[in-house]
Design an enzyme around this catalytic site. Structure first.
Site, PDB file in Angstrom:
ATOM      1  N   SER A 123       0.843  -1.193   0.000  1.00  0.00           N
ATOM      2  CA  SER A 123       0.000   0.000   0.000  1.00  0.00           C
ATOM      3  C   SER A 123       0.887   1.256   0.000  1.00  0.00           C
ATOM      4  O   SER A 123       1.764   1.377  -0.846  1.00  0.00           O
ATOM      5  CB  SER A 123      -0.955  -0.038   1.187  1.00  0.00           C
ATOM      6  OG  SER A 123      -2.000   0.895   1.043  1.00  0.00           O
ATOM      7  N   ASP A 127      -8.660  -7.077  -4.388  1.00  0.00           N
ATOM      8  CA  ASP A 127      -8.379  -5.701  -3.976  1.00  0.00           C
ATOM      9  C   ASP A 127      -9.108  -4.723  -4.889  1.00  0.00           C
ATOM     10  O   ASP A 127      -8.837  -4.650  -6.089  1.00  0.00           O
ATOM     11  CB  ASP A 127      -6.863  -5.461  -4.037  1.00  0.00           C
ATOM     12  CG  ASP A 127      -6.435  -4.163  -3.377  1.00  0.00           C
ATOM     13  OD1 ASP A 127      -7.261  -3.250  -3.211  1.00  0.00           O
ATOM     14  OD2 ASP A 127      -5.228  -4.051  -3.051  1.00  0.00           O
ATOM     15  N   HIS A 185      -8.108  -5.387  -0.181  1.00  0.00           N
ATOM     16  CA  HIS A 185      -6.801  -4.745   0.001  1.00  0.00           C
ATOM     17  C   HIS A 185      -6.118  -5.214   1.279  1.00  0.00           C
ATOM     18  O   HIS A 185      -4.891  -5.411   1.302  1.00  0.00           O
ATOM     19  CB  HIS A 185      -6.995  -3.225   0.031  1.00  0.00           C
ATOM     20  CG  HIS A 185      -5.717  -2.449   0.103  1.00  0.00           C
ATOM     21  ND1 HIS A 185      -4.737  -2.532  -0.860  1.00  0.00           N
ATOM     22  CD2 HIS A 185      -5.265  -1.564   1.040  1.00  0.00           C
ATOM     23  CE1 HIS A 185      -3.727  -1.724  -0.534  1.00  0.00           C
ATOM     24  NE2 HIS A 185      -4.025  -1.143   0.617  1.00  0.00           N
TER      25      HIS A 185
END
Length: 367
Positions: free
Chosen positions: A164, A320, A348
Site C-alpha cells: 500500500s 483488492d 486490500h
C-alpha cells in the site's frame, strides 16, 4: 437504535514524554527540502529494529508501513505501543524476516503520529505544527529515510519491502536510489495515484475537516476531531475489504441493539483507530498518497521504472478494489517481471492478513 461511541479523550498520537516503547530516533542534521517547495526543519524519525547489522552491512531489510501503520511491525502491545505488531508473523525466529539473519529496520513515516515529526509534533517555535505542517510527498519521506540509513551505516538495503503506501515508499527508494536497493518487494500498491483513490481519500479528509473540533487543523490534542476521524475510517475500511467478504460475514443481519452487524463492525474499527492515530496525520498522509506519482519529473512512469536495478517481486491481491491488480501489472511490466497474485477474499487488507502467502513470496525474493 443509535450508538454512543466510547472514544478516547485525546488524540491517539504518540507525544513527547510518553513511554518510548521500542522506538529509537534519528534527527536530521539539516532541514528537509520539500518537493513542493520550502523545507521542514527539526525533522526526527522514529524507528524500530530487529536483529543485528552484520560487519559488511549487507543484511539490512527496510520494511515500510501503510497509511495507519507505524514502526511497530512486530511485538506485543504494551507501554508505548497501543497495538501488537501489524505484520507480526513475518518478523521473528524461523519467519521470513528472521532476526538471526536479517537486520530489520522499520521507520515511522515523516508526517506520521507515532514518534516521527508530524502535525501533532512540536515545531521549533514551541507550538504544535497543526495546520502549518507542509505537504510531505513520498519522495520527501524517502529523502528523510536516506538520512536514517546513513546514520545506521547502511549503504545498500538487501531488500526494501512495502505494501500500500509502504509499497510507494519502497518503489521510490528503488527509483530514486537504485544503487542502494538490492531487492524490491512491491505489494498491493501502484505507481501513481488513481482518480478513484484520490476521490475516496479526499472524501475521508472532508469528513475530518467537517468535524467542528477540527478547528482548521489547529485542534487541541485533548479535544481532537474524533467523530470526523471515525467517519473517515469507516469510508476507508469499506475500500480495504471486499464486497464478497462483507456480505458473507454480515449480510443484512441486525444485532440486538438495532444496528446492522456490518455497521457495528465499522464502528468498532472507527473506535480502534481513534485510540491510536491522529486526525492531522490522517489528513496529511492521505494527501501524501494523493500526490503520489513515481514518474513526476522523471519522464513518466515507464521512464522512472526503467531506473530500477533491484531484483523485483511485484504482487497484488485478486480481490483488492482499492489497488486492483492492473496497477501492480503496470509496475511488473515496467520492471520486466511476472505479477504474483495472492488469492484472498479480504480485499486490500489481504496484504496484511494473508501472511503465509506474503512470507513465501518474501522467501522467494530474499537472497
Amino acid at each position: 437504535m443509535s450508538q454512543v461511541l466510547t472514544l478516547p479523550p485525546a488524540s491517539g498520537a504518540w507525544r513527547e514524554g510518553d513511554d518510548p516503547g521500542r522506538r529509537q530516533w534519528v534527527t536530521l542534521p539539516a532541514p528537509l527540502p520539500l518537493e513542493a517547495g520550502g523545507e521542514l526543519p527539526g525533522v526526527r524519525i522514529a524507528y524500530e529494529t530487529w536483529g543485528e547489522l552484520n560487519p559488511s552491512a549487507s543484511n539490512a531489510v527496510l520494511v515500510l508501513h501503510a497509511l495507519t501503520g507505524d514502526s511497530h511491525v512486530a511485538g506485543p502491545a504494551g507501554p508505548g505501543h497501543p497495538t501488537p505488531g501489524w505484520w507480526e508473523p513475518l518478523v521473528g525466529p524461523g519467519r521470513a524476516l528472521d532476526p538471526e539473519r536479517w537486520f530489520v529496520v522499520v521507520p515511522n513515516i515523516v508526517g506520521g503520529c507515532q514518534g516521527s515529526t508530524g502535525p501533532s509534533s512540536t515545531a521549533p517555535d514551541g507550538r504544535f505544527w497543526g495546520s502549518r505542517f507542509p505537504l510531505v510527498t513520498v519522495r520527501d519521506s524517502v529523502a528523510a529515510e536516506v538520512v536514517l540509513a546513513d546514520a545506521l551505516g547502511i549503504e545498500r538495503w538487501a531488500c526494501a519491502v512495502g505494501g500500500s503506501m509502504g509499497g510507494m515508499r519502497a518503489l521510490e527508494w528503488a527509483v530514486a536510489t537504485p544503487d542502494r536497493v538490492g531487492a524490491l518487494f512491491f505489494l498491493a500498491s501502484g505507481a501513481v495515484a488513481t482518480a478513484d483513490q484520490i476521490g475516496t481519500q479526499t472524501t475521508q479528509q472532508t469528513a475530518i475537516r467537517s468535524d467542528p473540533h477540527w478547528a482548521g487543523g489547529n485542534y487541541a490534542m485533548h479535544d481532537p476531531p474524533l467523530a470526523g476521524l471515525g467517519i473517515a475510517r469507516r469510508i476507508a475500511h469499506l475500500t480495504y475489504r471486499s464486497a464478497l467478504e462483507l456480505d458473507e460475514r454480515f449480510g443484512t443481519a441486525v444485532q440486538d441493539d438495532g444496528r446492522f452487524a456490518v455497521a457495528s463492525y465499522l464502528d468498532h474499527h472507527a473506535d480502534k483507530l481513534a485510540g491510536r492515530f491522529d486526525a492531522g496525520s490522517y489528513v496529511l498522509l492521505t494527501e501524501t498518497m494523493n500526490s503520489w506519482d513515481v514518474g513526476r519529473g522523471r519522464g513518466g512512469v515507464a521512464a522512472a521504472l526503467a531506473r530500477v536495478t533491484a531484483r523485483a517481486l511485484v504482487a497484488g491481491v485478486d480481490s483488492d478494489r482499492l489497488y486492483p491488480l492492473e496497477l501492480q501489472q503496470q509496475v511488473a511490466d515496467g520492471l520486466g517481471v511476472p505479477l504474483r497474485v495472492i488469492s484472498s477474499p479480504y480485499g486490500h487488507d489481504g496484504f496484511l492478513i494473508e501472511v503465509d502467502a506474503v512470507g513465501e513470496l518474501l522467501r522467494d525474493l530474499l537472497p
